[in-house]
Scaffold this active site. Structure first.
Site, PDB file in Angstrom:
ATOM      1  N   LYS A   1       0.867  -1.178  -0.028  1.00  0.00           N
ATOM      2  CA  LYS A   1       0.064  -0.116   0.007  1.00  0.00           C
ATOM      3  C   LYS A   1       0.961   1.121   0.034  1.00  0.00           C
ATOM      4  O   LYS A   1       0.743   2.205  -0.634  1.00  0.00           O
ATOM      5  CB  LYS A   1      -0.904   0.089   1.367  1.00  0.00           C
ATOM      6  CG  LYS A   1      -1.692   1.178   1.474  1.00  0.00           C
ATOM      7  CD  LYS A   1      -2.681   1.364   2.723  1.00  0.00           C
ATOM      8  CE  LYS A   1      -1.907   1.683   3.981  1.00  0.00           C
ATOM      9  NZ  LYS A   1      -1.725   2.860   4.344  1.00  0.00           N
ATOM     10  N   ASN A   2       1.970   1.260   1.038  1.00  0.00           N
ATOM     11  CA  ASN A   2       2.720   2.468   1.149  1.00  0.00           C
ATOM     12  C   ASN A   2       3.787   2.677   0.016  1.00  0.00           C
ATOM     13  O   ASN A   2       4.512   3.691   0.127  1.00  0.00           O
ATOM     14  CB  ASN A   2       3.268   2.345   2.407  1.00  0.00           C
ATOM     15  CG  ASN A   2       2.212   2.691   3.478  1.00  0.00           C
ATOM     16  OD1 ASN A   2       0.813   3.104   3.139  1.00  0.00           O
ATOM     17  ND2 ASN A   2       2.520   2.252   4.670  1.00  0.00           N
TER      18      ASN A   2
ATOM     19  N   ARG B   1      -4.908  10.820   4.162  1.00  0.00           N
ATOM     20  CA  ARG B   1      -3.715  11.868   4.489  1.00  0.00           C
ATOM     21  C   ARG B   1      -2.841  11.601   3.492  1.00  0.00           C
ATOM     22  O   ARG B   1      -2.290  12.767   2.847  1.00  0.00           O
ATOM     23  CB  ARG B   1      -3.147  11.844   5.847  1.00  0.00           C
ATOM     24  CG  ARG B   1      -3.550  10.964   6.735  1.00  0.00           C
ATOM     25  CD  ARG B   1      -2.670  11.004   7.766  1.00  0.00           C
ATOM     26  NE  ARG B   1      -1.505  11.878   7.750  1.00  0.00           N
ATOM     27  CZ  ARG B   1      -1.324  13.025   8.045  1.00  0.00           C
ATOM     28  NH1 ARG B   1      -2.484  13.573   8.321  1.00  0.00           N
ATOM     29  NH2 ARG B   1      -0.260  13.703   7.953  1.00  0.00           N
TER      30      ARG B   1
ATOM     31  N   CYS C   1      -5.455  12.738  12.838  1.00  0.00           N
ATOM     32  CA  CYS C   1      -5.994  11.523  12.742  1.00  0.00           C
ATOM     33  C   CYS C   1      -5.668  10.639  14.152  1.00  0.00           C
ATOM     34  O   CYS C   1      -5.490  11.288  14.986  1.00  0.00           O
ATOM     35  CB  CYS C   1      -5.330  10.642  11.659  1.00  0.00           C
ATOM     36  SG  CYS C   1      -3.767  10.108  12.025  1.00  0.00           S
TER      37      CYS C   1
ATOM     38  N   ARG D   1       0.292  14.699  13.046  1.00  0.00           N
ATOM     39  CA  ARG D   1       0.785  14.419  11.781  1.00  0.00           C
ATOM     40  C   ARG D   1       0.632  15.436  10.876  1.00  0.00           C
ATOM     41  O   ARG D   1      -0.091  15.705   9.917  1.00  0.00           O
ATOM     42  CB  ARG D   1      -0.108  13.276  11.121  1.00  0.00           C
ATOM     43  CG  ARG D   1      -0.077  12.222  11.861  1.00  0.00           C
ATOM     44  CD  ARG D   1      -0.555  10.817  11.443  1.00  0.00           C
ATOM     45  NE  ARG D   1      -0.099  10.204  10.326  1.00  0.00           N
ATOM     46  CZ  ARG D   1      -0.349   9.113   9.432  1.00  0.00           C
ATOM     47  NH1 ARG D   1      -1.549   8.546   9.943  1.00  0.00           N
ATOM     48  NH2 ARG D   1       0.356   8.834   8.486  1.00  0.00           N
TER      49      ARG D   1
ATOM     50  N   ASP E   1       4.487   0.673  11.885  1.00  0.00           N
ATOM     51  CA  ASP E   1       3.424  -0.029  11.756  1.00  0.00           C
ATOM     52  C   ASP E   1       3.046  -1.528  11.909  1.00  0.00           C
ATOM     53  O   ASP E   1       2.204  -2.334  11.553  1.00  0.00           O
ATOM     54  CB  ASP E   1       3.339   0.147  10.104  1.00  0.00           C
ATOM     55  CG  ASP E   1       2.975   1.615   9.517  1.00  0.00           C
ATOM     56  OD1 ASP E   1       3.142   1.735   8.413  1.00  0.00           O
ATOM     57  OD2 ASP E   1       2.857   2.343  10.392  1.00  0.00           O
TER      58      ASP E   1
ATOM     59  N   ARG F   1      -8.726  -0.659   4.529  1.00  0.00           N
ATOM     60  CA  ARG F   1      -7.791   0.487   3.898  1.00  0.00           C
ATOM     61  C   ARG F   1      -6.414  -0.209   3.679  1.00  0.00           C
ATOM     62  O   ARG F   1      -5.626   0.248   2.734  1.00  0.00           O
ATOM     63  CB  ARG F   1      -7.669   1.620   4.769  1.00  0.00           C
ATOM     64  CG  ARG F   1      -8.763   2.378   5.091  1.00  0.00           C
ATOM     65  CD  ARG F   1      -8.584   3.395   5.991  1.00  0.00           C
ATOM     66  NE  ARG F   1      -7.526   4.357   5.392  1.00  0.00           N
ATOM     67  CZ  ARG F   1      -7.308   5.700   5.835  1.00  0.00           C
ATOM     68  NH1 ARG F   1      -7.903   6.118   6.726  1.00  0.00           N
ATOM     69  NH2 ARG F   1      -6.238   6.313   5.274  1.00  0.00           N
TER      70      ARG F   1
HETATM   71  C1  EPZ Z   1       4.169   7.020   6.541  1.00  0.00           C
HETATM   72  O1  EPZ Z   1       3.212   7.975   6.871  1.00  0.00           O
HETATM   73  C2  EPZ Z   1       3.001   5.674   6.232  1.00  0.00           C
HETATM   74  N1  EPZ Z   1       1.942   6.180   5.484  1.00  0.00           N
HETATM   75  C3  EPZ Z   1       2.463   5.379   7.781  1.00  0.00           C
HETATM   76  O2  EPZ Z   1       1.921   4.063   7.274  1.00  0.00           O
HETATM   77  C4  EPZ Z   1       3.665   5.087   8.735  1.00  0.00           C
HETATM   78  O3  EPZ Z   1       3.355   4.568   9.992  1.00  0.00           O
HETATM   79  C5  EPZ Z   1       4.679   6.233   8.839  1.00  0.00           C
HETATM   80  O4  EPZ Z   1       5.208   6.624   7.319  1.00  0.00           O
HETATM   81  C6  EPZ Z   1       5.870   6.140   9.774  1.00  0.00           C
HETATM   82  O5  EPZ Z   1       6.613   5.073   9.131  1.00  0.00           O
HETATM   83  C7  EPZ Z   1       2.314   6.099   3.911  1.00  0.00           C
HETATM   84  O6  EPZ Z   1       3.521   5.753   3.546  1.00  0.00           O
HETATM   85  C8  EPZ Z   1       1.095   6.608   3.116  1.00  0.00           C
HETATM   86  P1  EPZ Z   1       6.062  10.484   8.592  1.00  0.00           P
HETATM   87  P2  EPZ Z   1       3.744   9.551   7.063  1.00  0.00           P
HETATM   88  O7  EPZ Z   1       5.659  11.596   7.913  1.00  0.00           O
HETATM   89  O8  EPZ Z   1       4.642   9.623   5.874  1.00  0.00           O
HETATM   90  C9  EPZ Z   1       6.200  13.797  11.813  1.00  0.00           C
HETATM   91  C10 EPZ Z   1      -0.227   2.858   7.676  1.00  0.00           C
HETATM   92  O9  EPZ Z   1      -0.521   2.034   8.572  1.00  0.00           O
HETATM   93  N2  EPZ Z   1       6.056  14.667  10.842  1.00  0.00           N
HETATM   94  O10 EPZ Z   1       7.014   9.358   8.319  1.00  0.00           O
HETATM   95  O11 EPZ Z   1       2.577  10.385   7.135  1.00  0.00           O
HETATM   96  C11 EPZ Z   1       4.926  12.807  12.066  1.00  0.00           C
HETATM   97  O12 EPZ Z   1       4.041  13.758  12.826  1.00  0.00           O
HETATM   98  C12 EPZ Z   1       0.394   4.190   7.789  1.00  0.00           C
HETATM   99  O13 EPZ Z   1       0.140   2.477   6.458  1.00  0.00           O
HETATM  100  C13 EPZ Z   1       6.255  16.057  11.015  1.00  0.00           C
HETATM  101  O14 EPZ Z   1       6.529  16.564  12.120  1.00  0.00           O
HETATM  102  O15 EPZ Z   1       4.480   9.561   8.510  1.00  0.00           O
HETATM  103  C14 EPZ Z   1       5.452  11.551  12.768  1.00  0.00           C
HETATM  104  O16 EPZ Z   1       5.658  11.997  14.028  1.00  0.00           O
HETATM  105  C15 EPZ Z   1      -0.128   4.772   9.062  1.00  0.00           C
HETATM  106  N3  EPZ Z   1       6.152  16.977   9.872  1.00  0.00           N
HETATM  107  C16 EPZ Z   1       6.791  11.584  12.333  1.00  0.00           C
HETATM  108  O17 EPZ Z   1       7.336  12.806  11.284  1.00  0.00           O
HETATM  109  C17 EPZ Z   1       5.948  16.562   8.682  1.00  0.00           C
HETATM  110  O18 EPZ Z   1       5.995  17.320   7.629  1.00  0.00           O
HETATM  111  C18 EPZ Z   1       6.757  10.507  11.238  1.00  0.00           C
HETATM  112  O19 EPZ Z   1       5.897  10.678  10.264  1.00  0.00           O
HETATM  113  C19 EPZ Z   1       5.859  15.031   8.423  1.00  0.00           C
HETATM  114  C20 EPZ Z   1       5.983  14.340   9.297  1.00  0.00           C
END
Ligand code: EPZ
Length: 422
Positions: free
Chosen positions: A22-23, A93, A117, A122, A306, A398
């Site tokens: 998916k990701n 998102r 969420c 996020r 995850d 999802r």
């Molecule tokens: C991706 O989400 C995945 N989704 C998530 O999978 C996964 O849990 C996550 O990466 C972490 O591995 C997809 O790839 C579609 P991040 P993402 O940006 O990119 C902070 C699932 O279950 N952050 O790596 O949204 C954020 O708050 C989903 O399939 C900022 O502060 O996660 C978090 O604490 C759930 N500012 C940390 O970084 C930003 O601009 C990591 O988030 C962006 C992120």
């Protein structure tokens, strides 16, 4: 809404075919907006989130044809809209991933802010700051990110937090920027590497994928390609934990062991026999109860956030006391509260969950709150005595393709019950 009904107590035994990731499919579908030609994407999983991304591409005017066997054709040359509306973004998102490609290819993008969420705030500040560093003019107003740029210019970007979709958005945008872009502290997830492979297949020039430093030489335009999405390591990990938690044996076919090192190490610590081949992984618990393990999530190649909820379920019925520390998201413990309803002995102290394994869980109605939380409730239901009913399973759909069919193939007593009102 539909519900899942599980009769616990069956030791799983068998093999399951893992679907496309998916990701990886989500950023790759967004990247399909970049080239000046039609392209083919294979091994696309049949998931609700993928349908949402396809609906978004459709909305933007790109021609999308979904084939029979998980193959999707995209013709981005008809793109004529540049807004990702709130009613779509609020359901997924990952829609934010069209921001970089629209801006790089068309010089404009209006993308709704995703909002928070269940697992945390996020924010998307790193996406916005990085695009500004590439020369974009970005206003945040009326709940939308309004981005404009005649031509993006290469820049050096240092991400203060490792962000998967942030890295992906900036890498996609940099492909068509003028000059060189360096992204430091980039995410190293296999899905980021798969996206880089897709972009390279379209003629992008990217070095360092899989390391924390990406170097992208911008090009004038990208051409079409025919690309296969990598298997979903989180789906594979989830079914392997299903084998471990039930004391059974599960072989995940079409899985890449090298993407799950941290997870396989923890399964071995839990007492499982883990054997691997080029494209398969087998977990065998030989009828034994798992031993409790300690989990601390981290960016790849650390233990994936995850998979945290799935291991919380494993610890809930394991021998001994396990701890779970979630370091990526500030609120990814909702499943712990639901596991307690099934009889788990879990105490949350700050960012640490302390889980005393119990001899048995007992089935009860529970509610899914996010994708991986719902997976952990399914896993707990497989071993709980009696019937476990999981509501709001749209979360599951999802990210897991036909979960009740795949678990059924492994011997689980699980069925989907068409839902009532709640
Ligand atoms: C991706 O989400 C995945 N989704 C998530 O999978 C996964 O849990 C996550 O990466 C972490 O591995 C997809 O790839 C579609 P991040 P993402 O940006 O990119 C902070 C699932 O279950 N952050 O790596 O949204 C954020 O708050 C989903 O399939 C900022 O502060 O996660 C978090 O604490 C759930 N500012 C940390 O970084 C930003 O601009 C990591 O988030 C962006 C992120």
């Amino acid at each position: 809404m539909d519900k899942l009904e599980i009769q616990g107590g069956v030791r799983l035994d068998g093999e399951v075919r893992i679907s496309g990731a998916k990701n990886a499919a989500l950023p790759i579908l967004a990247a399909a907006l970049l080239p000046h030609a039609t392209l083919q994407i294979r091994n696309v999983p049949r998931l609700h989130d993928v349908k949402t991304m396809i609906a978004l591409l459709d909305r933007l005017g790109a021609g999308v044809t979904v084939g029979e066997n998980c193959q999707v054709e995209v013709d981005p040359t008809s793109t004529c809209e540049f807004t990702a509306p709130y009613e779509l973004v609020k359901t997924m998102r990952a829609s934010i991933l069209v921001l970089g490609p629209l801006l790089a290819r068309h010089g404009r993008a209006d993308v709704s802010l995703p909002g928070g969420c269940a697992i945390g705030a996020r924010p998307v500040n790193l996406h916005v700051d990085g695009l500004r560093a590439l020369g974009a003019d970005i206003e945040i107003e009326g709940g939308y990110i309004r981005a404009r740029a005649d031509r993006l210019r290469g820049a050096r970007i240092v991400l203060d937090t490792v962000t998967v979709t942030g890295t992906e958005n900036l890498m996609m945008a940099a492909c068509l920027a003028d000059g060189r872009t360096v992204i430091e502290n980039a995410a190293r997830e296999p899905e980021v590497v798969d996206l880089a492979g897709f972009l390279t297949a379209m003629g992008a020039r990217i070095a360092g994928a899989g390391t924390d430093t990406l170097v992208i030489e911008g090009v004038e335009r990208l051409h079409g390609c025919d690309y296969e999405v990598l298997p979903d390591r989180i789906e594979a990990g989830t079914y392997l934990v299903a084998g471990a938690i039930t004391g059974g044996r599960v072989r995940a076919r079409n899985a890449r062991p090298q993407h799950l090192d941290a997870v396989l190490a923890k399964l071995r610590d839990a007492g499982a026999t883990v054997t691997v081949g080029k494209d398969w992984i087998e977990v065998n618990m030989n009828g034994r109860r798992p031993m409790a393990v300690d989990i601390r999530t981290a960016p790849h190649p650390g233990f994936p956030t995850d998979m945290q909820a799935q291991f919380a379920a494993l610890d809930a019925v394991a021998e001994g006391v396990g701890t779970v520390v979630e370091t990526i998201f500030e609120n990814r413990y909702m499943h712990m509260l639901e596991l307690r309803r099934l009889g788990a002995d879990i105490r949350i102290e700050g960012h640490t969950a302390v889980i005393h394994g119990v001899d048995r869980l007992s089935g009860a109605p529970v509610m899914a709150t996010d994708l991986r939380a719902s997976a952990s409730l399914v896993l707990a239901g497989l071993v709980a005595q009696g019937t476990t009913e999981i509501q709001r399973i749209y979360h599951i759909d999802r990210g897991y393709e036909r979960i009740e069919e795949k678990l059924g193939q492994l011997g689980a007593h699980i069925k989907r019950v068409p839902g009532g009102s709640h």
